[in-house]
Design a protein around this motif. Structure first.
Motif, PDB file in Angstrom:
ATOM      1  N   ASP A   1       0.881  -1.172   0.000  1.00  0.00           N
ATOM      2  CA  ASP A   1       0.000   0.000   0.000  1.00  0.00           C
ATOM      3  C   ASP A   1       0.918   1.221   0.000  1.00  0.00           C
ATOM      4  OD1 ASP A   1      -1.613   2.160   0.551  1.00  0.00           O
ATOM      5  OD2 ASP A   1      -2.763   1.178   2.134  1.00  0.00           O
ATOM      6  N   PRO A   2       0.936   2.013  -1.093  1.00  0.00           N
ATOM      7  CA  PRO A   2       1.862   3.150  -1.161  1.00  0.00           C
ATOM      8  C   PRO A   2       1.716   4.139  -0.018  1.00  0.00           C
ATOM      9  CG  PRO A   2       0.897   2.706  -3.321  1.00  0.00           C
ATOM     10  CD  PRO A   2       0.156   1.843  -2.331  1.00  0.00           C
ATOM     11  N   SER A   3       0.566   4.161   0.639  1.00  0.00           N
ATOM     12  CA  SER A   3       0.383   5.097   1.751  1.00  0.00           C
ATOM     13  C   SER A   3       1.249   4.719   2.954  1.00  0.00           C
ATOM     14  CB  SER A   3      -1.083   5.173   2.158  1.00  0.00           C
ATOM     15  OG  SER A   3      -1.514   3.951   2.714  1.00  0.00           O
ATOM     16  N   TYR A   4       1.858   3.536   2.934  1.00  0.00           N
ATOM     17  CA  TYR A   4       2.760   3.121   4.007  1.00  0.00           C
ATOM     18  C   TYR A   4       4.217   3.488   3.726  1.00  0.00           C
ATOM     19  CZ  TYR A   4      -0.670   0.745   6.875  1.00  0.00           C
ATOM     20  OH  TYR A   4      -1.718   0.487   7.710  1.00  0.00           O
ATOM     21  N   ASP A   5       4.478   4.115   2.614  1.00  0.00           N
ATOM     22  CA  ASP A   5       5.840   4.515   2.246  1.00  0.00           C
ATOM     23  C   ASP A   5       6.220   5.775   3.013  1.00  0.00           C
ATOM     24  OD1 ASP A   5       8.204   5.281   1.090  1.00  0.00           O
ATOM     25  OD2 ASP A   5       7.478   5.161  -0.979  1.00  0.00           O
ATOM     26  N   PRO A   6       7.153   5.716   3.960  1.00  0.00           N
ATOM     27  CA  PRO A   6       7.510   6.921   4.731  1.00  0.00           C
ATOM     28  C   PRO A   6       8.014   8.057   3.856  1.00  0.00           C
ATOM     29  CG  PRO A   6       8.369   4.938   5.787  1.00  0.00           C
ATOM     30  CD  PRO A   6       7.873   4.522   4.431  1.00  0.00           C
ATOM     31  N   ARG A   7       8.495   7.724   2.665  1.00  0.00           N
ATOM     32  CA  ARG A   7       8.998   8.786   1.783  1.00  0.00           C
ATOM     33  C   ARG A   7       7.870   9.660   1.259  1.00  0.00           C
ATOM     34  NH1 ARG A   7      12.401   4.440  -1.645  1.00  0.00           N
ATOM     35  NH2 ARG A   7      10.375   3.441  -1.337  1.00  0.00           N
ATOM     36  N   SER A   8       6.627   9.213   1.413  1.00  0.00           N
ATOM     37  CA  SER A   8       5.473   9.992   0.956  1.00  0.00           C
ATOM     38  C   SER A   8       4.806  10.762   2.091  1.00  0.00           C
ATOM     39  CB  SER A   8       4.450   9.060   0.295  1.00  0.00           C
ATOM     40  OG  SER A   8       3.815   8.239   1.273  1.00  0.00           O
ATOM     41  N   TRP A   9       5.351  10.690   3.287  1.00  0.00           N
ATOM     42  CA  TRP A   9       4.680  11.256   4.450  1.00  0.00           C
ATOM     43  C   TRP A   9       4.992  12.722   4.703  1.00  0.00           C
ATOM     44  CZ3 TRP A   9       5.611   6.798   8.544  1.00  0.00           C
ATOM     45  CH2 TRP A   9       4.834   5.683   8.170  1.00  0.00           C
ATOM     46  N   GLY A  10       5.923  13.287   3.967  1.00  0.00           N
ATOM     47  CA  GLY A  10       6.280  14.685   4.202  1.00  0.00           C
ATOM     48  C   GLY A  10       7.070  14.901   5.478  1.00  0.00           C
ATOM     49  N   LEU A  11       7.875  13.928   5.855  1.00  0.00           N
ATOM     50  CA  LEU A  11       8.710  14.057   7.051  1.00  0.00           C
ATOM     51  C   LEU A  11       9.805  15.100   6.801  1.00  0.00           C
ATOM     52  CD1 LEU A  11       8.971  10.253   7.750  1.00  0.00           C
ATOM     53  CD2 LEU A  11       7.920  11.895   9.315  1.00  0.00           C
ATOM     54  N   PRO A  12      10.239  15.803   7.820  1.00  0.00           N
ATOM     55  CA  PRO A  12      11.226  16.874   7.623  1.00  0.00           C
ATOM     56  C   PRO A  12      12.628  16.342   7.353  1.00  0.00           C
ATOM     57  CG  PRO A  12      10.736  16.608   9.957  1.00  0.00           C
ATOM     58  CD  PRO A  12       9.782  15.714   9.217  1.00  0.00           C
ATOM     59  N   ASP A  13      13.406  17.142   6.655  1.00  0.00           N
ATOM     60  CA  ASP A  13      14.850  16.930   6.501  1.00  0.00           C
ATOM     61  C   ASP A  13      15.205  15.573   5.918  1.00  0.00           C
ATOM     62  OD1 ASP A  13      15.226  19.443   7.689  1.00  0.00           O
ATOM     63  OD2 ASP A  13      15.158  18.555   9.689  1.00  0.00           O
ATOM     64  N   GLY A  14      14.362  15.055   5.044  1.00  0.00           N
ATOM     65  CA  GLY A  14      14.688  13.791   4.391  1.00  0.00           C
ATOM     66  C   GLY A  14      14.596  12.569   5.278  1.00  0.00           C
ATOM     67  N   VAL A  15      14.065  12.741   6.484  1.00  0.00           N
ATOM     68  CA  VAL A  15      13.870  11.589   7.367  1.00  0.00           C
ATOM     69  C   VAL A  15      12.918  10.611   6.675  1.00  0.00           C
ATOM     70  CG1 VAL A  15      12.983  10.799   9.582  1.00  0.00           C
ATOM     71  CG2 VAL A  15      14.263  12.933   9.448  1.00  0.00           C
ATOM     72  N   GLY A  16      13.291   9.386   6.621  1.00  0.00           N
ATOM     73  CA  GLY A  16      12.467   8.382   5.975  1.00  0.00           C
ATOM     74  C   GLY A  16      12.869   8.084   4.543  1.00  0.00           C
ATOM     75  N   ASP A  17      13.777   8.904   3.959  1.00  0.00           N
ATOM     76  CA  ASP A  17      14.162   8.683   2.567  1.00  0.00           C
ATOM     77  C   ASP A  17      14.820   7.318   2.363  1.00  0.00           C
ATOM     78  OD1 ASP A  17      13.151  11.123   1.989  1.00  0.00           O
ATOM     79  OD2 ASP A  17      15.079  12.109   1.591  1.00  0.00           O
ATOM     80  N   ALA A  18      15.463   6.800   3.406  1.00  0.00           N
ATOM     81  CA  ALA A  18      16.149   5.506   3.299  1.00  0.00           C
ATOM     82  C   ALA A  18      15.248   4.336   3.672  1.00  0.00           C
ATOM     83  CB  ALA A  18      17.389   5.504   4.185  1.00  0.00           C
TER      84      ALA A  18
END
Length: 352
Positions: A71-88
């Motif tokens: 489910d793409p909504s579980y991708d942290p990269r789509s959550w708008g987290l600050p400072d690239g947190v979650g990109d990895a």
């Protein structure tokens, strides 16, 4: 007292598990998580804390077998987290804590064990499990009380973003429920009823098996019109899976006005009713509005009040319409503890 891992939720008593937390309703119930355990896209583990015969906590943990998010909504990269947190945090580098589907996550930890020092012990074990495979810890769609406890246990190390707000109606079992609403809400509900009456509508109830052959297509078309393209076969599979859950009843409200037909799927679990997925004809007009109002609000309210059901979950979209009809909202959050921070937590077993 012991903290240990298991790969089967059946190692825990169902009643004790469900009694730990009902915040997320059916979506995080024992029987629903057992269904996720049988989903070949995920590897499930459970971190349990027992104190003699008492079950203090169960933390479900999920690793994906897929290269892409189920489910793409579980991708942290789509959550708008600050400072690239979650990109990895890809599917292969994430350990999901608490849930992997349904966009609501329970927190099956008793009040005593939510104390920062005790909860930290659980999180250290989860972090150690994640660190063995260089994974980040991902906390998807958690409620505010869980976020507060997690922040206290990790000294604020988890980075959060709000992912949406879930709407609720409470207190429907009270005969005086409607009189306790504001005058604006009561006026709106009465106006809805006039709109519905003016459409000369017929409505009914059915099981998913009875209507699924055409209702799945209608829901699919409705979702596509809202930007969520999905084959009817996937809609049918999702509702059939819920219907197979031994502790959930799937009910379908049907309605027709002016030759237009609509459906609203309902999940019944315990003392709550969840307004699940709706299917409406695409053409705007008075009949479509009447179908929407009846299916989403008035039929569920009537059904709940007639059966003493106290709580309706209204989902996380169409906030304005829900607020105008008495909905109250609770935020849902997504949080990430990065790989380095997860390793640091894993080494901090005696802290807190």
């Amino acid at each position: 007292m012991g903290i240990d891992f298991t790969s089967d939720i059946a190692d825990f008593d169902q009643k004790r598990f469900d009694a730990l937390d009902t915040t997320a309703g059916a979506a995080s119930s024992f029987s629903r998580l057992r269904q996720h355990q049988e989903d070949g896209r995920w590897i499930s583990r459970y971190l349990g804390w027992r104190d003699g015969e008492e079950l203090r906590a169960v933390v479900p943990l999920y690793r994906s077998r897929m290269r892409a998010w189920a489910d793409p909504s579980y991708d942290p990269r789509s959550w708008g987290l600050p400072d690239g947190v979650g990109d990895a945090c890809s599917p292969g580098t994430s350990l999901l804590v608490g849930g992997c589907a349904d966009r609501r996550t329970g927190f099956h930890v008793d009040e005593e064990t939510r104390a920062p020092g005790r909860l930290r012990k659980l999180l250290v074990e989860a972090a150690g499990f994640a660190a063995e495979e260089d994974r980040c810890l991902v906390f998807p769609y958690v409620y505010g009380a869980a976020r507060t406890a997690l922040d206290a246990a990790t000294d604020g190390a988890v980075v959060w973003a709000e992912l949406g707000r879930e709407a609720h109606l409470f207190g429907l079992a009270d005969p005086a429920w409607e009189s306790g609403l504001s005058s604006k809400v009561r006026y709106r509900l009465r106006r809805d009823q006039r709109t519905i009456a003016g459409a000369s509508m017929t409505d009914g109830e059915a099981s998913w098996d009875e209507v699924g052959s055409w209702a799945a297509e209608l829901i699919s078309e409705h979702n596509a019109a809202k930007g969520q393209r999905e084959l009817a076969e996937f809609v049918g599979f999702r509702l059939s899976t819920w219907a197979e859950n031994p502790d959930v009843d799937v009910l379908v409200f049907t309605a027709e006005a002016g030759g237009r037909r609509g459906v609203q799927t309902i999940l019944l679990w315990g003392d709550e009713l969840e307004v699940y997925e709706i299917g409406l004809p695409g053409e705007e007009g008075d009949e479509r509005l009447a179908l929407y109002l009846n299916l989403l609000f008035h039929l569920p309210i009537r059904y709940a009040r007639a059966r003493g059901i106290d709580h309706i979950r209204l989902g996380s979209k169409a906030e304005t319409a829900k607020a105008r009809r008495g909905g109250v909202f609770e935020p849902l959050y997504g949080g990430v503890l990065g790989v380095a921070e997860t390793r640091r937590l894993a080494r901090g077993g005696s802290e807190g």
